[in-house]
Design an enzyme around this catalytic site. Structure first.
Site, mmCIF file in Angstrom:
data_model
loop_
_atom_site.group_PDB
_atom_site.id
_atom_site.type_symbol
_atom_site.label_atom_id
_atom_site.label_comp_id
_atom_site.label_asym_id
_atom_site.label_seq_id
_atom_site.Cartn_x
_atom_site.Cartn_y
_atom_site.Cartn_z
ATOM 1 C CE LYS A 131 -4.347 0.002 0.439
ATOM 2 N NZ LYS A 131 -5.075 -0.517 -0.590
ATOM 3 C CB THR A 188 -2.601 -3.481 -0.865
ATOM 4 O OG1 THR A 188 -3.788 -2.998 -1.506
ATOM 5 C CG2 THR A 188 -1.609 -4.055 -2.063
ATOM 6 C CG HIS A 202 21.449 26.597 -13.773
ATOM 7 N ND1 HIS A 202 22.715 26.195 -13.395
ATOM 8 C CD2 HIS A 202 20.747 25.505 -14.434
ATOM 9 C CE1 HIS A 202 22.835 25.121 -14.029
ATOM 10 N NE2 HIS A 202 21.754 24.558 -14.453
HETATM 11 O O1 LIG Z 1 28.784 23.201 -10.585
HETATM 12 C C1 LIG Z 1 28.574 22.787 -11.440
HETATM 13 N N1 LIG Z 1 28.779 21.472 -12.110
HETATM 14 C C2 LIG Z 1 28.763 21.276 -13.495
HETATM 15 O O2 LIG Z 1 28.833 20.064 -13.960
HETATM 16 C C3 LIG Z 1 28.023 22.232 -14.212
HETATM 17 N N2 LIG Z 1 27.533 22.211 -15.484
HETATM 18 C C4 LIG Z 1 27.141 23.637 -15.793
HETATM 19 O O3 LIG Z 1 26.941 24.030 -16.948
HETATM 20 N N3 LIG Z 1 27.277 24.321 -14.636
HETATM 21 C C5 LIG Z 1 27.750 23.506 -13.784
HETATM 22 N N4 LIG Z 1 28.079 23.941 -12.241
#
Ligand SMILES: O=c1[nH]c(=O)c2[nH]c(=O)[nH]c2[nH]1
EC number: 1.7.3.3
Length: 295
Positions: free
Chosen positions: A14, A62, A247
């Site tokens: 479950k 379950t 990013h």
């Molecule tokens: O710390 C990072 N590792 C990566 O492998 C990577 N690749 C990327 O485009 N930026 C980063 N930054």
């Protein structure tokens, strides 16, 4: 002629039993202890006839597995997610036709609001735990997910190969942000440990390493966090860390005749880098312990 196929990896259970327990002290000024878990059960074993012939003689429903979660929570209490899962494993591993078990739990955090019975959800991260058995062997794993961290400097990324498709500039100062998923395996059969305390020590080690590592790559930060956890917590033998690279790109404000000395960023949500590694004490690798455990 009928084709012959091989049936394997049978398991049933479950998923996501939402279990909330209130531990009561019975006194006038009660300080209730709340546990909020999402428990998943899986049994492995001699269940092939259900798949091939619809013969359920060996199938532990379950629904029964779900009821067992709530009944054992009542019987034993929930001192930690790991301990509840160990009770489930002890129960199910002795049932007929069961050769292995897998139990997972996610725990949501609740902080007190002062009067002993009021709480506010803490959104910081989710605690995770797994117990699985293979025959006589028991493995206990635990972790944290969605632990979101950011440092606004102290991160560089350069020296990577450049080819005709490379556009990423090298940087010696960037934002490093991620959402850490870490899963660790307790040494040996992993039983009888102070799981809450271990969890806190791993978490502290991860966060300290993130904050204090001057990062040349997220890979290096992951290694530093994993090493710090193994250094700080002898009860664990292996740790797996997976991190999206969240990013943050510097916004080009030159069209508006403005400079941007590392102050205004756009936080991109996708695509994102995804980087992971497992660090083990020498000789402590246990691939079976990780079966069915993501991260
Ligand atoms: O710390 C990072 N590792 C990566 O492998 C990577 N690749 C990327 O485009 N930026 C980063 N930054």
């Amino acid at each position: 002629m009928a084709q012959e196929y091989v049936l394997s990896d049978l398991q049933h259970g479950k998923a996501e039993c939402r279990l909330v327990t209130v531990e009561r002290t019975g006194s006038a000024a009660e300080q209730h202890v709340l546990h909020d878990l999402n428990v998943t059960t899986q049994l492995r074993g001699d269940f092939a006839a259900a798949y091939t012939d619809g013969d359920n003689t060996h199938v532990h429903a379950t629904d029964t597995q779900k009821n067992t979660v709530f009944a054992l929570a009542r019987k034993h209490g929930v001192s930690s997610p790991e301990e509840l899962l160990l009770h489930l494993a002890a129960h199910w591993r002795t049932q007929p036709w069961v050769t292995g078990t897998w139990f997972g739990a996610e725990q949501a955090g609740w902080a007190r609001l002062g009067n002993g019975h009021s709480f506010v959800r803490t959104g910081e991260a989710t605690r995770t735990a797994w117990v699985q058995t293979w025959g006589e062997d028991t493995y206990v794993l635990a972790g944290v997910r969605d632990l979101v961290v950011l440092k606004s400097t102290g991160s560089e990324f350069h020296g990577f190969p450049r080819d005709e498709f490379t556009t990423l500039p090298e940087t010696d100062d960037r934002i490093l942000a991620t959402s850490v998923t870490a899963t660790w395996r307790y040494a040996g059969s992993g039983q009888g440990l102070a799981y809450d305390d271990c969890h806190e020590r791993v978490r502290t080690a991860l966060l300290d390493a993130f904050a204090h590592t001057h990062s040349l790559a997220l890979q290096q930060t992951i290694h530093a966090m994993a090493s710090a956890a193994l250094d700080a917590v002898p009860e664990i033998d292996q740790i797996r860390i997976s991190c999206p690279n969240k990013h943050h790109f510097l916004v080009d404000l030159s069209p508006f005749a403005m400079d941007n000395p590392g102050e205004v960023f756009v936080a991109a949500d996708r695509p994102y880098g995804l980087i992971s590694a497992t660090l083990s004490r020498t000789g402590a690798e246990e691939p079976r312990a990780w079966a069915g455990i993501g991260g």
